[in-house]
Motif scaffolding. Structure first.
Motif: not given
Length: 475
Positions: A150-155, A143-144, A126-129
């Protein structure tokens, strides 16, 4: 102790391959990027990997997948290495995702890579970004929706690409990072407010700069936010010392921004920090700073300026889109003068007393260049390339980005091919005025054999670069 330092560097992994009953041994070094690990599938794909030096096989690790849409995994990983080392994240980047492939193909490639990594390493599910810059960020952002893990995105440098795709039953954490002079800044402000309305946890980190990868501090701050958020959700044990240290560091940064007069940036960071720490600790000290800032006269003026320029910018962008479409549809070379005038107007903002206007000028210049390049891509991807439209776009590019020599050379070669020497000579002189000096390249330009032996061509070259290749024969 030698023993310990060896342990620090190398992790041996024995991977059972299918039911073949033999093990493939891979040596994974810690603390350095490992290039081209093959995906164990019948498809020839590979990825780059980075394990922090603190990595051990007996606990679960968060992972950040980074996307470079030109398939340069190792390069993408290098951007995040320092932050991942500090914050304790595994990094992975595919060498096979590419702008030229369909989104669905890129998603399948990513899925195969992720499955492999999960079989190979103790990844915390649960910590795949995911993350990327520009087109890589747009891919990381959608992607999520397709990979539920995928639980988070840095854009970085790109707003959320398609709001209609969002599903409020599948919330993920969105962190945007953008330069104040980046043409993506206004769209990222919009993304942030839309995501907020839809109850997606989201932050926007703003730095001083243009359309470029943010520096390590911002990438580290993004990973830090994911770590704190995992603590708040109980996915990671709460570490009081970590919470207090990062809080103090952010507080220092906010005060520094205020004392150096960057009040908009300070206010933005205040909001983001408050939203992150709300659940973890008492944020009264931040609320107090926020109240003071709201009363500040200078801050009120800056906010007014910022809002006014954003509105003005949206109108100017509409003009650019409208006139560019018109010009391309009607092959309107006569409107080049209008574009030259517009660039002159943007230059004026460089000397504005109002910081928000200076930033707007930079953003608009970035925007118009991106708009022209997008149109070139569209023309080039068609089955029949409309050479006349392409020529016009090249000419526009010499106006909006005069120091990029490529476009002058393309025009010189293409016009010579059409026997339009007048245009070739005009752009030759414009090119040399810009400070171009590569004579060898000039004299080997394709389709220009006849042009290069004309006296006019050589006179122009001789005027700017000491001696021309051919003697000028006086009639």
């Amino acid at each position: 102790d030698d023993n310990i330092s060896m342990k620090k560097i190398i992790v041996f992994l024995f991977l059972g391959v299918g039911c073949l009953g033999y093990a493939q041994q891979i040596t994974l070094k810690k603390g350095i990027p490992i290039d081209s690990i093959t995906v164990r599938d019948s498809i020839p794909e590979s990825f780059s990997l980075y394990l922090p030096t603190s990595f051990e096989m007996d606990k679960n690790w968060p992972i950040l997948l980074i996307f470079d849409m030109e398939g340069r995994g190792k390069r993408a990983i290098r951007m995040f290495m320092e932050s991942a080392e500090k914050e304790g994240y595994v990094l992975a980047a595919s060498n096979n995702v590419h702008d030229s492939l369909t989104t669905s193909r890129n998603i399948l490639t990513t899925g195969r890579m992720l499955n492999d990594i999960i079989k190979m390493l103790p990844i915390q599910k649960d910590r795949i970004y995911s993350s990327g810059f520009g087109s890589g960020a747009r891919f990381a952002s959608v992607l999520p929706i397709f990979l539920k893990d995928i639980s988070g995105v840095i854009s970085c440098g790109a707003g959320y690409p398609n709001i209609e795709l969002l599903d409020t039953n599948n919330l993920f954490h969105f962190i945007g990072i953008v330069g104040k002079e980046d043409f993506a800044y206004p769209e990222m402000l919009i993304s942030k407010s839309v995501l907020g309305r839809l109850k997606f946890p989201s932050q926007l980190l703003v730095f001083k700069g243009g359309h470029e990868w943010p520096n390590t501090d911002y990438l580290e701050k993004a990973l830090e936010i994911f770590t704190l958020s995992a603590m708040a959700k109980g996915l990671k044990e709460k570490d009081e010392a970590y919470v207090n240290d990062t809080y103090t560091k952010n507080l220092r940064e906010i005060n520094l921004l205020i004392s150096s007069g960057k009040l908009i940036e300070a206010d933005n960071l205040l909001d983001e920090v408050m939203s992150v720490y709300r659940v973890l600790k008492d944020t009264d000290s931040l609320k107090k700073i926020k109240r003071e800032l709201k009363k500040d006269k200078l801050f009120k003026t800056m906010t007014r300026n910022e809002n006014a320029t954003l509105l003005k910018e949206s109108f100017i962008k509409e003009d650019y889109v409208y006139y560019l479409e018109e010009d391309l549809a009607t092959y309107n070379y006569n409107n080049l003068g209008w574009w030259i005038y517009q660039m002159g107007e943007l230059k004026k903002y460089d000397n504005s007393k109002i910081e928000a206007e200076k930033e707007m000028g930079k953003r608009l210049l970035g925007y118009v260049n991106a708009l022209i390049e997008d149109n070139m891509d569209i023309v080039n991807s068609g089955s029949e390339v409309d050479q006349e439209v392409l020529s016009l776009l090249w000419m526009l590019k010499t106006i909006t980005d005069p120091s990029d020599y490529d476009y002058y050379l393309k025009i010189i070669a293409n016009s010579a091919r059409m026997d339009d020497y007048g245009t070739s000579l005009f752009y030759l002189e414009e090119l040399l005025k810009q400070g171009y000096t590569n004579k060898a390249e000039l004299y080997s330009l394709e389709n220009t054999a006849l042009l290069r032996i004309t006296p006019e061509f050589n006179e122009i070259v001789a005027k700017y670069l000491k001696d021309a290749r051919y003697e000028i024969i006086e009639e």
